[in-house]
Structures are given as structure tokens and as C-alpha cells.
Design an enzyme around this catalytic site. Sequence first.
Site, PDB file in Angstrom:
ATOM      1  N   ASP A   1       3.591  14.555  37.428  1.00  0.00           N
ATOM      2  CA  ASP A   1       4.781  15.111  37.024  1.00  0.00           C
ATOM      3  C   ASP A   1       5.071  16.634  37.684  1.00  0.00           C
ATOM      4  O   ASP A   1       4.256  17.332  37.822  1.00  0.00           O
ATOM      5  CB  ASP A   1       4.415  15.566  35.592  1.00  0.00           C
ATOM      6  CG  ASP A   1       4.106  14.267  34.655  1.00  0.00           C
ATOM      7  OD1 ASP A   1       3.376  13.345  35.162  1.00  0.00           O
ATOM      8  OD2 ASP A   1       4.153  14.337  33.715  1.00  0.00           O
TER       9      ASP A   1
ATOM     10  N   HIS B   1       8.158  18.088  36.401  1.00  0.00           N
ATOM     11  CA  HIS B   1       8.828  18.884  35.260  1.00  0.00           C
ATOM     12  C   HIS B   1       9.576  20.129  35.337  1.00  0.00           C
ATOM     13  O   HIS B   1       9.330  21.374  34.732  1.00  0.00           O
ATOM     14  CB  HIS B   1       7.404  19.206  34.019  1.00  0.00           C
ATOM     15  CG  HIS B   1       7.600  17.951  33.190  1.00  0.00           C
ATOM     16  ND1 HIS B   1       8.244  17.573  32.553  1.00  0.00           N
ATOM     17  CD2 HIS B   1       6.250  17.389  32.966  1.00  0.00           C
ATOM     18  CE1 HIS B   1       7.768  16.314  31.681  1.00  0.00           C
ATOM     19  NE2 HIS B   1       6.448  16.277  32.072  1.00  0.00           N
TER      20      HIS B   1
ATOM     21  N   ASN C   1       8.291   8.768  31.505  1.00  0.00           N
ATOM     22  CA  ASN C   1       9.073   8.645  29.964  1.00  0.00           C
ATOM     23  C   ASN C   1      10.027   9.783  29.907  1.00  0.00           C
ATOM     24  O   ASN C   1      11.088   9.655  28.884  1.00  0.00           O
ATOM     25  CB  ASN C   1       7.903   8.683  28.955  1.00  0.00           C
ATOM     26  CG  ASN C   1       7.428  10.057  29.168  1.00  0.00           C
ATOM     27  OD1 ASN C   1       6.899  10.605  30.187  1.00  0.00           O
ATOM     28  ND2 ASN C   1       6.970  10.767  27.990  1.00  0.00           N
ATOM     29  N   HIS C   2      10.176  10.950  30.547  1.00  0.00           N
ATOM     30  CA  HIS C   2      11.148  11.840  30.515  1.00  0.00           C
ATOM     31  C   HIS C   2      12.519  11.587  31.221  1.00  0.00           C
ATOM     32  O   HIS C   2      13.518  12.357  31.127  1.00  0.00           O
ATOM     33  CB  HIS C   2      10.625  13.259  30.888  1.00  0.00           C
ATOM     34  CG  HIS C   2       9.804  13.984  29.789  1.00  0.00           C
ATOM     35  ND1 HIS C   2      10.487  14.762  28.886  1.00  0.00           N
ATOM     36  CD2 HIS C   2       8.388  13.764  29.396  1.00  0.00           C
ATOM     37  CE1 HIS C   2       9.565  15.204  28.008  1.00  0.00           C
ATOM     38  NE2 HIS C   2       8.465  14.601  28.260  1.00  0.00           N
TER      39      HIS C   2
ATOM     40  N   HIS D   1       3.776   5.625  35.953  1.00  0.00           N
ATOM     41  CA  HIS D   1       3.924   7.026  35.306  1.00  0.00           C
ATOM     42  C   HIS D   1       2.797   7.015  34.156  1.00  0.00           C
ATOM     43  O   HIS D   1       2.056   7.927  33.992  1.00  0.00           O
ATOM     44  CB  HIS D   1       5.132   7.390  34.854  1.00  0.00           C
ATOM     45  CG  HIS D   1       5.165   8.687  34.003  1.00  0.00           C
ATOM     46  ND1 HIS D   1       5.182   9.771  34.511  1.00  0.00           N
ATOM     47  CD2 HIS D   1       4.940   9.139  32.780  1.00  0.00           C
ATOM     48  CE1 HIS D   1       5.185  10.725  33.955  1.00  0.00           C
ATOM     49  NE2 HIS D   1       5.001  10.310  32.678  1.00  0.00           N
TER      50      HIS D   1
ATOM     51  N   HIS E   1       1.539  11.713  33.760  1.00  0.00           N
ATOM     52  CA  HIS E   1       1.604  11.511  32.356  1.00  0.00           C
ATOM     53  C   HIS E   1       0.864  12.782  31.620  1.00  0.00           C
ATOM     54  O   HIS E   1       1.297  13.033  30.554  1.00  0.00           O
ATOM     55  CB  HIS E   1       1.478  10.338  31.785  1.00  0.00           C
ATOM     56  CG  HIS E   1       2.158  10.032  30.460  1.00  0.00           C
ATOM     57  ND1 HIS E   1       3.454  10.475  29.987  1.00  0.00           N
ATOM     58  CD2 HIS E   1       1.766   9.270  29.658  1.00  0.00           C
ATOM     59  CE1 HIS E   1       3.676   9.989  28.845  1.00  0.00           C
ATOM     60  NE2 HIS E   1       2.561   9.168  28.507  1.00  0.00           N
TER      61      HIS E   1
END
Length: 511
Positions: free
Chosen positions: A244, A246, A305-306, A354, A429
Amino acid sequence: MQFRYDYVVFPLIANVVAVFLCMPNMDTGNSDLSRAEELKNLANEAFKAHKYAQAIDLYSQAIELNGQNAVYWANRSFAHTKLEEYGSAIQDASKAIEGYYRRGAAYLAMGKFKDALKDFQQVKKLSPNDLDSAKKLKECEKAVKKLKFEEAIAVPESKRESVADSIDYRAIEVEPQYLGARIEGDVITLEFVKKMMDDFTNQKCLHKRYAYQIVLQMREMLRALPSLVDIKIPDGNHFTVCGDVHGQFYDLLNIFELNGLPSEENPYLFNGDFVDRGSFSVEVILTLFAFKCMAPSAIYLSRGNHESKSMNKIYGFEGEVRSKLSETFVELFAEVFCCLPLAHVLNEKVFVVHGGLFSVDGVKLSDIKAIDRFCEPPEEGLMCEILWSDPQPLPGRGPSKRGVGLSFGGDVTKRFLQDNNLDLVVRSHEVKDEGYEIEHDGKLITVFSAPNYCDQAHIETYGYGENMGNKGAFIRFEAPDMKPNIVTFAAVPHPDVKPMAYANNFLRMFS
Ligand SMILES: *[C@@H]1O[C@H](CO)[C@@H](O)[C@H](O)[C@H]1NC(C)=O
């Protein structure tokens, strides 16, 4: 360099989700919860028969077994009222309010506005004069109204016209006074990507024309890929897997600083959750996409998932895109995210996704290849589990602490690897103190590449501080032995824009 951090959303939400949301989902072997439900039903019957003292006794037994369920407290409160035991009634009501309120907050954090609304309506019922909850209820009603409206005007997926198809970026003029990076013709070059990254570092925007060009080109490329992508790394070459990011653009640049820019000789896989939370998500996603357009085998991208509408609505990406680009880009990114592959296999040995593995045994790579992934992540099934699952230390399978997907043990990992003749699972994740964690007897590695995630870790400890939070990590594989070499790194400074600066207001209300 020091920054100030005003709020900590993530740990709060995580706790709330863990405590209130998922416990009712534990259907596996949790007899206390089902026994509590039975007792509540008996209590309800006693209530209806006006046997209030008996009802109170039964509700109390239910609460004994499961104190988290707001309904039990609310119902016992009603029963106390009937007996004119107002002191106890008020005590129970406030417990119920707390339960509904916290579950409502957790539903909001998951983007489940309609469920959240029901809980806030209960709160309102139980405490009609509380201004704070009235305000939240109003916000929630607005969101649900908006959702209903969007649903009403939505065209079914099959008939929907693609935004991407409606954009003619070539017709967009670039003003002569624009001094940023320019793409000449159709080809995205390294020179362009470098200039764009420089501009981003200096907090300058990319012209919309070029942003469209990158995203549209990306869509064409991703659409042609299978849901599971096989990657061949020739002997003597290496390959880097990152977790990730982010929206932490400055930490992404640091990875490139430490490990080199993506190129055919120095390829990367970014394992989902490129965006949300961090406030430089637009910079991150355009950079990763631009590298892929420049050289498709220099960088691989998988969905997290994002990379979904419901997450982007709450955790900042949608707001950031609207602010830095435009409304059209919100739809466009959502469309392109639906084209991202779900899994990669390195040299037929290393399986990279992920989230994690599945609720059933016997899943084959061919099943994953066959997933029709061109949609928003569903709430169950292989695609949901790939994006949401987490490993657990205990063998077998358990309910998810997130309320979506599941947790799976080392035995599940081993059977999956055996069934598919693989050596290792790499997934992301979850934030880890060291940036990575090796579990399941070395058969599963978590890699997370957002150091000092959400700038949160050190607030908890220090109130503020220099980079004292979690480290980030990436994994370098060398072919042919494909042993994972893990590199960890600390956070670098970034401009003073807080994480979640573009996030939905709801989250701030509950922090
Ligand atoms: C108590 O709980 C149930 C939910 O199971 C609800 O439908 C019922 O009407 C509640 N109230 C009373 C007083 O029984």
C-alpha cells in the site's frame, strides 16, 4: 521537521468496527451469540405478554452473553419504563444509544450509509434532545438521499455509457502560459514522467489534457489484461514488490530514490491501495499510471480494496480528484480501477494479491483468471476475498475483523500453495510496524509501503513528532531462486497537508 496532527481517525474506526460490527457476524461456533438472540426473542415474547419483570430477567441474561447488542439494552429499557423504573430505564437507554451510535459510526466508515442511518434514527428515538446526534442524523439523511438519487438516475451497468469513451482529450487546448510537463504526440516518455514528478513535488498540477491522456491510455492497456497476470523474470534479473502507498507521494519518490525508477530492467509491482487517506493520491496514481504507459513491463499494478467507489467516497480520493482535477475524473478513475487485474504470479512461484485467500479450499489459479473483474468489488466471493481478507495466527478460518472478507490460517495458505504448485503468498492491506511481517511458517509475507501511515503512529505515542511511526517496506526478488529480500525504510517529510484532508466530513465528526 515537525508537523501537527489534529485527529486520529483510523484507530478509532478500526476499534469500532472490530467491537461492534463483526461480532454479530461470528456465526462460526459462537454459541453465546446465538443463545443471546434466543433469550432476547423469549424476552420479547414476555414483553408482549406484559410480563415485564420476566422480560427484564431474560434481557439481562442476553446482555450477560453479549453486551454489545444495542437492541437488548433498548428493549430492557422499555421494559423498565413499563414498570416505572425510570432510573434503570435511563441507564439502559444510554447504553443502547452508545451501541447504536458506535455501530452507526462503523457503518459510515464502511460506506454503508443506509445501515448507518437506521442506527442514528434509533439514537434519535432514544435521545430526541441530543443536538449532536441530531446533526449527525441529518448529515446521514442527506447522504442517503443523495445515494437514492444517484441510484434512481443510474443506468444499469450493461447499458451504461463509459465516461472514458466520451472524452476527446485532443480537443482540449493547452494554454501557452502553462509551464508544466507536456506530452508530445502519443508517446509518454521518461523525460515527461520525470518532469511531471518534479512538478508534483513542487505541488504543481498536471494539465487536465495530459491527465486525461494518461488515464485513458491506461484504461486501454489494463482492459486487455487477464484478471491474473503471469510475470516472467529472467535469470539474473530482479523484481520489486511494493504494498500500500495510500497517497503518500513523497514516500513513493523515496522508494524510487532507494531502489531506482521503474524500467524494463528494474520492474515493480504495486500491490493495490495506491490512493485514499494520504493527501497526495492524485500525484501517486498519475505517476504510477504514467510509468505503465511509458513501459508496460516496467510496472505492474493490482487492485486493492481502496480502488473502489465506496472507499474513495469516504477516504479522500474522490474529494481530492474533484479538487485537483474535476468531477469527470471521479467517474473516469472509478472506471479505470475496475480494469485493474486482481492477482499476479511471479515465475510460477510467488502469488501476489492485495488482501488474501479464500473462504473455500481448492481455488485454482484458473478460477482467479476466470473472474469477471470489471465491476465494483462485490460483497462476497473470490474477488471480494482477494481484496479484503487477512491472515490469522490460528489455523482454519475466522470472521474478518473488518466485517468484509475473512481471516485465514497457515493451513489454508499451505493447501492453496500446494494445490497450485506455488511457494509463497505475498499480500499487503495491513499496516505493520516494520513495514512487513512474515507469517504462516514463512509461507506468507505482508508488505506495506506507506511509512508513518496516516501520520498516526507517533501521535498515539508522542502527541507529535519526527518520523517515529511504522516503517515502510518493499520486497526484492532475484531470479531464479526468488528468495524474498526485504528492504525497510522510514518516512520522509511532506508538505503540511494532513492525511485525510479531502476525506468525507463524516469521519471527522466521529474522530
Ligand atoms: C425488541 O427487539 C426486537 C428486535 O429483535 C424488536 O423487533 C422488538 O419490537 C423490540 N421491542 C420489544 C419491546 O420487544
